[in-house]
Design a protein around this motif. Structure first.
Motif, PDB file in Angstrom:
ATOM      1  N   VAL A 121       0.878  -1.226  -0.043  1.00 20.02           N
ATOM      2  CA  VAL A 121       0.029   0.044   0.070  1.00 20.02           C
ATOM      3  C   VAL A 121       0.880   1.229  -0.154  1.00 20.02           C
ATOM      4  O   VAL A 121       0.536   2.192  -0.784  1.00 20.02           O
ATOM      5  CB  VAL A 121      -0.972  -0.162   1.114  1.00 20.02           C
ATOM      6  N   ALA A 122       1.668   1.147   0.669  1.00 22.73           N
ATOM      7  CA  ALA A 122       2.829   2.420   0.808  1.00 22.73           C
ATOM      8  C   ALA A 122       3.445   2.602  -0.725  1.00 22.73           C
ATOM      9  O   ALA A 122       3.479   3.669  -1.043  1.00 22.73           O
ATOM     10  CB  ALA A 122       3.795   2.069   1.898  1.00 22.73           C
ATOM     11  N   ALA A 123       3.801   1.526  -1.115  1.00 21.24           N
ATOM     12  CA  ALA A 123       4.323   1.755  -2.441  1.00 21.24           C
ATOM     13  C   ALA A 123       3.320   2.391  -3.629  1.00 21.24           C
ATOM     14  O   ALA A 123       3.760   3.245  -4.183  1.00 21.24           O
ATOM     15  CB  ALA A 123       4.941   0.393  -3.132  1.00 21.24           C
ATOM     16  N   LEU A 124       2.086   1.977  -3.457  1.00 24.85           N
ATOM     17  CA  LEU A 124       1.179   2.551  -4.418  1.00 24.85           C
ATOM     18  C   LEU A 124       0.811   4.004  -4.044  1.00 24.85           C
ATOM     19  O   LEU A 124       0.535   4.800  -4.938  1.00 24.85           O
ATOM     20  CB  LEU A 124      -0.468   1.871  -3.707  1.00 24.85           C
ATOM     21  N   THR A 125       0.963   4.362  -2.714  1.00 24.76           N
ATOM     22  CA  THR A 125       0.582   5.783  -2.243  1.00 24.76           C
ATOM     23  C   THR A 125       1.855   6.743  -3.030  1.00 24.76           C
ATOM     24  O   THR A 125       1.745   7.925  -3.172  1.00 24.76           O
ATOM     25  CB  THR A 125       0.730   6.155  -0.827  1.00 24.76           C
ATOM     26  N   MET A 126       2.977   6.136  -3.181  1.00 22.68           N
ATOM     27  CA  MET A 126       4.142   6.813  -3.928  1.00 22.68           C
ATOM     28  C   MET A 126       4.077   6.450  -5.427  1.00 22.68           C
ATOM     29  O   MET A 126       5.296   6.733  -6.042  1.00 22.68           O
ATOM     30  CB  MET A 126       5.441   6.461  -3.128  1.00 22.68           C
ATOM     31  N   ASN A 127       2.997   5.945  -5.940  1.00 24.72           N
ATOM     32  CA  ASN A 127       3.084   5.717  -7.360  1.00 24.72           C
ATOM     33  C   ASN A 127       3.876   4.682  -7.829  1.00 24.72           C
ATOM     34  O   ASN A 127       4.162   4.753  -9.040  1.00 24.72           O
ATOM     35  CB  ASN A 127       3.067   6.978  -8.156  1.00 24.72           C
ATOM     36  N   GLN A 128       4.472   3.779  -7.095  1.00 22.63           N
ATOM     37  CA  GLN A 128       5.403   2.579  -7.394  1.00 22.63           C
ATOM     38  C   GLN A 128       4.833   1.386  -7.840  1.00 22.63           C
ATOM     39  O   GLN A 128       4.582   0.531  -6.956  1.00 22.63           O
ATOM     40  CB  GLN A 128       6.186   2.609  -6.342  1.00 22.63           C
ATOM     41  N   LEU A 129       3.958   1.375  -8.818  1.00 17.56           N
ATOM     42  CA  LEU A 129       3.223   0.103  -9.210  1.00 17.56           C
ATOM     43  C   LEU A 129       3.869  -0.929  -9.279  1.00 17.56           C
ATOM     44  O   LEU A 129       3.529  -2.109  -8.759  1.00 17.56           O
ATOM     45  CB  LEU A 129       2.314   0.444 -10.420  1.00 17.56           C
ATOM     46  N   ASN A 130       5.303  -1.004  -9.882  1.00 19.34           N
ATOM     47  CA  ASN A 130       5.738  -2.314  -9.948  1.00 19.34           C
ATOM     48  C   ASN A 130       6.288  -2.808  -8.663  1.00 19.34           C
ATOM     49  O   ASN A 130       6.391  -4.055  -8.492  1.00 19.34           O
ATOM     50  CB  ASN A 130       7.131  -1.930 -10.938  1.00 19.34           C
ATOM     51  N   MET A 131       6.707  -1.894  -7.658  1.00 18.09           N
ATOM     52  CA  MET A 131       7.127  -2.041  -6.498  1.00 18.09           C
ATOM     53  C   MET A 131       6.048  -2.890  -5.630  1.00 18.09           C
ATOM     54  O   MET A 131       6.029  -4.133  -5.018  1.00 18.09           O
ATOM     55  CB  MET A 131       7.786  -1.153  -5.591  1.00 18.09           C
ATOM     56  N   ALA A 132       4.751  -2.093  -5.967  1.00 17.78           N
ATOM     57  CA  ALA A 132       3.663  -2.924  -5.015  1.00 17.78           C
ATOM     58  C   ALA A 132       3.061  -4.235  -5.631  1.00 17.78           C
ATOM     59  O   ALA A 132       2.690  -4.971  -4.935  1.00 17.78           O
ATOM     60  CB  ALA A 132       2.356  -1.702  -5.325  1.00 17.78           C
ATOM     61  N   ASP A 133       3.390  -4.185  -6.816  1.00 13.86           N
ATOM     62  CA  ASP A 133       3.174  -5.640  -7.460  1.00 13.86           C
ATOM     63  C   ASP A 133       4.132  -6.516  -7.092  1.00 13.86           C
ATOM     64  O   ASP A 133       3.762  -7.689  -6.890  1.00 13.86           O
ATOM     65  CB  ASP A 133       3.009  -5.424  -9.060  1.00 13.86           C
ATOM     66  N   TYR A 134       5.251  -6.278  -6.793  1.00 19.13           N
ATOM     67  CA  TYR A 134       6.270  -7.171  -6.205  1.00 19.13           C
ATOM     68  C   TYR A 134       5.887  -7.485  -4.911  1.00 19.13           C
ATOM     69  O   TYR A 134       5.911  -8.907  -4.545  1.00 19.13           O
ATOM     70  CB  TYR A 134       7.723  -6.583  -6.215  1.00 19.13           C
ATOM     71  N   PHE A 135       5.459  -6.559  -4.039  1.00 19.66           N
ATOM     72  CA  PHE A 135       5.237  -6.926  -2.890  1.00 19.66           C
ATOM     73  C   PHE A 135       4.019  -8.039  -2.706  1.00 19.66           C
ATOM     74  O   PHE A 135       3.580  -8.956  -2.090  1.00 19.66           O
ATOM     75  CB  PHE A 135       4.908  -5.829  -1.886  1.00 19.66           C
ATOM     76  N   TYR A 136       3.055  -7.626  -3.470  1.00 20.04           N
ATOM     77  CA  TYR A 136       1.664  -8.641  -3.675  1.00 20.04           C
ATOM     78  C   TYR A 136       2.164  -9.941  -4.086  1.00 20.04           C
ATOM     79  O   TYR A 136       1.666 -10.909  -3.725  1.00 20.04           O
ATOM     80  CB  TYR A 136       0.963  -8.063  -4.857  1.00 20.04           C
ATOM     81  N   ARG A 137       3.111  -9.997  -5.254  1.00 16.25           N
ATOM     82  CA  ARG A 137       3.556 -11.370  -5.626  1.00 16.25           C
ATOM     83  C   ARG A 137       4.124 -12.129  -4.393  1.00 16.25           C
ATOM     84  O   ARG A 137       4.180 -13.469  -4.336  1.00 16.25           O
ATOM     85  CB  ARG A 137       4.374 -11.246  -6.741  1.00 16.25           C
ATOM     86  N   ARG A 138       4.903 -11.440  -3.652  1.00 15.59           N
ATOM     87  CA  ARG A 138       5.493 -12.245  -2.446  1.00 15.59           C
ATOM     88  C   ARG A 138       4.667 -12.617  -1.528  1.00 15.59           C
ATOM     89  O   ARG A 138       4.477 -13.626  -0.815  1.00 15.59           O
ATOM     90  CB  ARG A 138       6.381 -11.185  -1.571  1.00 15.59           C
ATOM     91  N   LEU A 139       3.262 -11.629  -1.205  1.00 18.14           N
ATOM     92  CA  LEU A 139       2.317 -12.159  -0.518  1.00 18.14           C
ATOM     93  C   LEU A 139       1.647 -13.624  -0.990  1.00 18.14           C
ATOM     94  O   LEU A 139       1.493 -14.371  -0.159  1.00 18.14           O
ATOM     95  CB  LEU A 139       1.219 -11.161  -0.216  1.00 18.14           C
ATOM     96  N   ARG A 140       1.469 -13.611  -2.434  1.00 18.88           N
ATOM     97  CA  ARG A 140       0.932 -14.624  -2.763  1.00 18.88           C
ATOM     98  C   ARG A 140       1.695 -15.855  -2.620  1.00 18.88           C
ATOM     99  O   ARG A 140       1.262 -17.062  -2.446  1.00 18.88           O
ATOM    100  CB  ARG A 140       0.338 -14.478  -4.351  1.00 18.88           C
ATOM    101  N   GLY A 141       3.176 -15.534  -2.893  1.00 16.50           N
ATOM    102  CA  GLY A 141       3.875 -16.850  -2.798  1.00 16.50           C
ATOM    103  C   GLY A 141       4.139 -17.405  -1.513  1.00 16.50           C
ATOM    104  O   GLY A 141       4.382 -18.449  -1.343  1.00 16.50           O
TER     105      GLY A 141
END
Length: 210
Positions: free
Chosen positions: A89-109
């Protein structure tokens, strides 16, 4: 330590107003940073202290500073799920969509079919004016077929917020197909059909919800 914890839980108190809550988190983060300088390697409950330090920065809106402390908090297994969600969420608030997606993938993994916390994601999006960014992020996840029901429900709520009720219904039906007995999805389908004045369909979804 006790003062920082006290400020933090004042912020967490549901009776505290939004401005007072943010002020409490700011005081908590300042106090916990002072504690970190005095006692950088706490001998008792280090995971808990790391969580309070990171969460107080995050909840006071200091997202860039929080990212460092959240990375440290995540090293403790008991913090990892919450810390990863906050980092996304913090990455999204800073417009870092690729980083947010990285954290999401780690959550799923790490956790499989994880549950994004809709209230947390939307609250931060509204607070920072980043709902459009959150929508783009969730749409990418959905389009690549990597969305679970929690992602779809958050996306539907964001669509509703932007008056895109028909789009919300589309993703909610996808969520219902994945998990037919989820009462929250049925309730949202009832609400969205009622918004379109389709009372017969709304009544059916409300009955399924109950």
């Amino acid at each position: 330590r006790l003062l920082g914890q006290s400020y933090f839980y004042v912020g967490e108190d549901k009776q505290t107003g939004q401005d007072a809550s943010r002020d409490a988190y700011l005081k908590a983060s300042a106090t916990m940073q002072r504690l970190d300088r005095v006692d950088p390697v706490p001998k008792t409950t280090p995971a808990y202290i790391a969580h309070i330090m990171a969460a107080s920065l995050y909840r006071s809106g200091q997202y860039a500073d929080a990212s460092v402390d959240l990375a440290r908090a995540e090293t403790f297994p008991e913090n990892s799920r919450v810390a990863l969600q906050m980092r996304a969420v913090a990455a999204l608030t800073m417009n870092q969509l690729n980083m947010a997606d990285y954290f999401y993938r780690r959550l799923r993994g790490r956790f499989g079919a994880i549950a994004l916390e809709p209230a947390e994601l939307l609250a931060r999006g509204l607070e920072t004016g980043k709902i459009p960014v959150i929508v783009r992020f969730l749409e990418v996840i959905r389009l690549r077929g990597d969305a679970d029901t929690s992602v779809l429900k958050v996306l539907a709520l964001a669509y509703i917020r932007n008056n895109r009720v028909a789009d919300a219904i589309t993703v909610l039906k996808q969520s219902a197909a994945m998990k037919p007995n989820d009462p929250e999805t049925q309730l949202l389908l009832g609400d969205t059909h009622l918004m379109q004045r389709n009372t017969d369909a709304a009544r059916g979804y409300y009955a399924a919800h109950l």
